[in-house]
Design a protein around this motif. Structure first.
Motif, mmCIF file in Angstrom:
data_model
loop_
_atom_site.group_PDB
_atom_site.id
_atom_site.type_symbol
_atom_site.label_atom_id
_atom_site.label_comp_id
_atom_site.label_asym_id
_atom_site.label_seq_id
_atom_site.Cartn_x
_atom_site.Cartn_y
_atom_site.Cartn_z
ATOM 1 N N SER A 110 -1.851 5.192 6.341
ATOM 2 C CA SER A 110 -2.020 6.935 7.824
ATOM 3 C C SER A 110 -0.180 7.462 7.301
ATOM 4 O O SER A 110 0.182 7.934 8.051
ATOM 5 C CB SER A 110 -2.171 6.039 9.044
ATOM 6 N N ALA A 111 1.008 7.183 6.000
ATOM 7 C CA ALA A 111 2.209 7.953 6.222
ATOM 8 C C ALA A 111 1.839 9.277 6.128
ATOM 9 O O ALA A 111 0.179 10.084 5.853
ATOM 10 C CB ALA A 111 2.807 7.324 5.242
ATOM 11 N N GLU A 112 2.313 9.320 5.276
ATOM 12 C CA GLU A 112 2.933 11.763 4.995
ATOM 13 C C GLU A 112 1.857 11.472 3.034
ATOM 14 O O GLU A 112 2.414 10.460 2.536
ATOM 15 C CB GLU A 112 4.107 11.312 4.789
ATOM 16 N N GLU A 113 1.054 12.410 3.491
ATOM 17 C CA GLU A 113 -0.089 12.310 1.713
ATOM 18 C C GLU A 113 1.428 12.177 0.705
ATOM 19 O O GLU A 113 2.297 12.815 0.991
ATOM 20 C CB GLU A 113 -0.120 13.922 1.996
ATOM 21 N N THR A 114 1.099 11.692 0.087
ATOM 22 C CA THR A 114 1.583 10.991 -1.454
ATOM 23 C C THR A 114 1.785 12.438 -2.009
ATOM 24 O O THR A 114 0.574 13.024 -2.569
ATOM 25 C CB THR A 114 1.442 10.590 -1.892
ATOM 26 N N ASP A 115 3.196 13.183 -2.777
ATOM 27 C CA ASP A 115 2.918 14.266 -3.666
ATOM 28 C C ASP A 115 2.305 14.061 -5.033
ATOM 29 O O ASP A 115 1.587 12.627 -5.162
ATOM 30 C CB ASP A 115 4.361 14.060 -4.363
ATOM 31 N N GLY A 116 1.669 14.952 -5.515
ATOM 32 C CA GLY A 116 1.002 14.728 -6.510
ATOM 33 C C GLY A 116 0.763 13.666 -7.943
ATOM 34 O O GLY A 116 0.044 12.682 -8.308
ATOM 35 N N ALA A 117 2.267 14.496 -8.187
ATOM 36 C CA ALA A 117 3.330 13.856 -9.194
ATOM 37 C C ALA A 117 2.922 11.992 -9.566
ATOM 38 O O ALA A 117 2.995 11.507 -10.164
ATOM 39 C CB ALA A 117 4.104 14.389 -9.539
ATOM 40 N N ILE A 118 3.518 12.082 -7.188
ATOM 41 C CA ILE A 118 4.021 10.388 -7.563
ATOM 42 C C ILE A 118 2.432 9.773 -7.423
ATOM 43 O O ILE A 118 2.075 8.129 -8.421
ATOM 44 C CB ILE A 118 4.296 10.448 -6.347
ATOM 45 N N LEU A 119 1.618 10.302 -7.173
ATOM 46 C CA LEU A 119 0.522 9.505 -7.288
ATOM 47 C C LEU A 119 -0.510 9.425 -7.925
ATOM 48 O O LEU A 119 -0.479 8.460 -9.072
ATOM 49 C CB LEU A 119 -0.972 10.577 -6.092
ATOM 50 N N LYS A 175 -6.014 -1.768 -3.591
ATOM 51 C CA LYS A 175 -4.504 -2.592 -3.073
ATOM 52 C C LYS A 175 -3.370 -2.596 -3.696
ATOM 53 O O LYS A 175 -2.647 -2.071 -2.750
ATOM 54 C CB LYS A 175 -4.683 -4.280 -3.456
ATOM 55 N N HIS A 176 -3.403 -1.798 -4.992
ATOM 56 C CA HIS A 176 -2.291 -1.236 -5.920
ATOM 57 C C HIS A 176 -1.937 -0.148 -4.987
ATOM 58 O O HIS A 176 -0.450 0.346 -4.711
ATOM 59 C CB HIS A 176 -2.800 -0.974 -6.960
ATOM 60 N N LEU A 177 -2.537 0.836 -4.747
ATOM 61 C CA LEU A 177 -2.100 2.314 -3.393
ATOM 62 C C LEU A 177 -1.857 2.238 -2.605
ATOM 63 O O LEU A 177 -0.658 2.919 -2.395
ATOM 64 C CB LEU A 177 -3.832 3.252 -3.703
ATOM 65 N N GLU A 178 -1.826 0.573 -2.172
ATOM 66 C CA GLU A 178 -1.347 0.404 -0.734
ATOM 67 C C GLU A 178 -0.218 -0.040 -0.728
ATOM 68 O O GLU A 178 0.237 -0.135 -0.238
ATOM 69 C CB GLU A 178 -2.618 -0.698 -0.128
ATOM 70 N N LYS A 179 0.288 -0.954 -2.080
ATOM 71 C CA LYS A 179 0.953 -1.816 -2.096
ATOM 72 C C LYS A 179 2.085 -0.641 -2.385
ATOM 73 O O LYS A 179 3.287 -0.968 -2.219
ATOM 74 C CB LYS A 179 1.179 -2.537 -3.024
ATOM 75 N N GLU A 180 2.055 0.316 -3.176
ATOM 76 C CA GLU A 180 2.830 1.465 -3.723
ATOM 77 C C GLU A 180 2.800 2.605 -2.204
ATOM 78 O O GLU A 180 3.482 3.343 -2.680
ATOM 79 C CB GLU A 180 2.446 2.591 -4.398
ATOM 80 N N GLY A 181 2.045 1.965 -1.290
ATOM 81 C CA GLY A 181 2.530 3.115 -0.122
ATOM 82 C C GLY A 181 2.137 4.213 -0.320
ATOM 83 O O GLY A 181 2.395 5.319 -0.133
ATOM 84 N N ILE A 182 0.942 4.553 -1.004
ATOM 85 C CA ILE A 182 1.003 5.976 -1.450
ATOM 86 C C ILE A 182 -0.014 5.980 -0.216
ATOM 87 O O ILE A 182 -1.235 5.541 0.069
ATOM 88 C CB ILE A 182 -0.639 5.456 -2.240
ATOM 89 N N THR A 183 -0.541 7.228 0.332
ATOM 90 C CA THR A 183 -1.395 7.818 1.015
ATOM 91 C C THR A 183 -1.817 8.896 0.929
ATOM 92 O O THR A 183 -1.325 10.105 0.324
ATOM 93 C CB THR A 183 -0.547 8.582 2.215
ATOM 94 N N LEU A 184 -3.909 9.339 0.933
ATOM 95 C CA LEU A 184 -3.828 10.465 0.213
ATOM 96 C C LEU A 184 -4.492 11.390 1.375
ATOM 97 O O LEU A 184 -4.504 10.795 2.171
ATOM 98 C CB LEU A 184 -5.569 10.109 -0.357
#
Lengths: 184, 364
Positions: A110-119, A175-184
């Motif tokens: 639930s963090a701030e939305e991740t930037d598209g390029a980082i995603l 799981k990979h996205l969670e591990k990388e701290g990605i928020t959509l």
């Protein structure tokens, strides 16, 4: 005609760039659009719009890979169209089913939305971590939006096996996205 | 929205992965090429033109060797423009100015249909197509009108001298096959179906006919007598138009379920569904080993499934080949008793529909 020459034609504002693109990649783009929309009319309109987008993008853009450049435009246009399709046409292609599946990959953060390029980079790293077979099956399903049946035929395996691979890979992506701290 | 964002992000993955997954491309959904129906021909052309014209001050690439021209809503013609006036990309061409037949580049299905590939080939490319020599050229058909091949000479294929559905064009890059699967006809509301039948030379020149499911699976071949009877049912019908056809769908929903979750939208002339809240659902798959895998997904597909079952159960495609090689393609929808040909929608009576169901072996 090689891709570099076609790109040069776009930059020279030479209209034959369009016909060269259509001749070389029209069928490819149509298959991308058709996979998402499942309808020849809608697919063809997206392909037609692809050339116009390409014409407007070049110059200044100079794609390194014209085939995937056009394919990506077609894919985005097809997703736009899928959004707009009337209730009657909805679900004809694989787009709607794929969207439901992809919802399982959304990380529970639930963090701030991740930037598209980082995603994008995170997804590329995830794909790099997969075996070639799994990666190809994943890309066929979620980039080209092939049906499970088509993937099974393409790679000579049972549909159940394809479903299981996709199911596991979706969980791994989440799981990979969670591990990388990605928020959509 | 999150799922869409993720799906779009996947669209932007590294090119090499996209290429890798396409490296061993095979023809996709091959049977469906069989009925890239009349509907496609008209809608694609009109769609392209409308799409281009509807963009304010959009630069439209010219194909006539002149400067790209500007169009805007102010200058766009109100009537359907001549598609061959040189302003649109050359996806297709016509011969001798006859706009009723549009020729497109060869698809995999057509290449297989006309046996133009080397043995075992599953794609169309310079490597897999049989070479075309002068011996393959049949009688001269005329010259190309429009597109990048304007003025090039067109021949019949010597192997198929009576077919107008395939031709060989003498292009600056050598001989190339082009094909046409259907006719491009006017589908005005109120038009009589006899005009469409006559354009195809039907019922006199029906060659063979088969029936496909909505998914493109070939279900049965029709006898000549059955084909003639179907064409007789289709004769002398009035085109009610797509909007009226959609209204029939919405009425059917409301009559069946007593609600307006699916409704007819007057403004757009389409069928729409009300905003229905999504919920989390569980689907189960059974693996080859007999293991059941439960998968949770978001979304409510109940209405779509109900709608699809109600509207499309028993839907059939009827393909009738004609002596010139074109396919007269009819989509029959028993739920609302309509037959669509191109953009024309023709309603059957209850008796006619019942007979059609019998002829097409549709279980009630």
């Amino acid at each position: 005609m090689d891709d570099g020459k076609i790109v040069e034609l776009y930059h020279a504002r030479d209209e034959s760039a369009i016909s060269a693109s259509a001749e070389k990649y029209g069928r490819y783009c149509h298959s991308v659009a058709y996979g998402i929309l499942g309808n020849h009319e809608d697919a063809q309109e997206c392909v037609s719009d692809t050339y116009l987008r390409a014409w407007n993008a070049m110059p200044p853009h100079r794609p390194g890979n014209l085939r995937t450049f056009l394919g990506k435009i077609t894919r985005n246009l097809s997703l736009d169209r899928l959004d707009r399709l009337s209730a009657e046409k909805r679900g004809a292609g694989e787009g709607t089913a794929v969207l439901e599946e992809i919802a399982q990959c959304i990380p529970d953060t639930s963090a701030e939305e991740t930037d598209g390029a980082i995603l994008k980079e995170a997804i590329d790293r995830f794909l790099a971590s997969l075996s070639a077979e799994t990666r190809k099956i994943f890309v066929r399903r979620y980039w080209y939006m092939d049906s499970v049946h088509e993937i099974a035929v393409r790679y000579g395996m049972g549909e159940s096996r394809v479903k299981v691979i996709l199911f596991r890979t979706r969980n791994r992506l989440r799981k990979h996205l969670e591990k990388e701290g990605i928020t959509l | 929205m999150k799922d869409k964002k993720l799906l779009r992000a996947i669209g932007d993955i590294d090119d090499r992965y996209i290429e890798e997954a396409d490296a061993d491309a095979k023809p996709r959904r091959f049977p469906l090429y069989r009925f890239a129906a009349l509907a496609a021909s008209v809608c694609v052309v009109i769609g392209c033109v409308i799409a281009l014209l509807s963009r304010p001050s959009t630069v439209v690439p010219s194909v006539s060797g002149t400067e790209p021209m500007e169009t805007s809503p102010d200058t766009a013609p109100e009537t359907f423009p001549d598609i061959m006036d040189g302003r649109y990309p050359p996806y297709f061409f016509i011969i001798n100015g006859d706009a009723s037949v549009e020729y497109y580049a060869l698809s995999i299905w057509e290449a297989l249909r006309y046996e133009l590939l080397i043995e075992g080939a599953t794609t169309v490319s310079d490597e897999t197509l049989l070479p075309i020599t002068e011996a393959d050229l049949g009688e001269r058909m005329g010259t190309v009108t429009g597109g990048s091949l304007h003025g090039c000479t067109v021949h019949h294929a010597a192997r198929y001298p009576s077919l107008d559905s395939i031709c060989i064009v003498d292009t600056p890059d050598g001989y190339l096959y082009y094909t046409a699967s259907w006719l491009t006809l006017e589908d005005a509301i109120g038009q009589n179906s006899d005009a469409v039948l006559a354009a195809y030379g039907l019922p006199d020149f029906a060659a063979e006919a088969e029936v496909l499911s909505g998914e493109g699976e070939v279900l049965l071949a029709l006898t000549e007598a059955e084909t003639r009877e179907i064409l007789a049912i289709l004769a002398d019908k009035t085109n009610i138009g797509m909007a009226e056809n959609n209204r029939l769908y919405a009425n059917l929903w409301q009559d069946t379920y007593g609600n307006d979750d699916i409704y007819y939208d007057e403004e757009s002339g389409t069928v729409r569904e009300k905003n229905i809240p999504t919920e989390r659902k569980t689907y189960t798959y059974t693996t080859e080993d007999g293991v059941t895998v439960a998968v949770e997904v978001n979304g409510n597909t109940d209405v779509y499934e109900l709608k699809s079952a109600l509207f499309h159960t028993g839907q059939r495609q009827i393909l009738i080949a004609t002596d010139r090689g074109f396919y007269f393609t009819v989509t029959y929808t028993p739920s609302i008793r309509t037959c669509s040909v191109g953009d024309g929608y023709y309603r059957l009576s209850e008796a006619e529909s019942a007979r059609m169901n019998t002829l097409l072996k549709i279980e009630q």
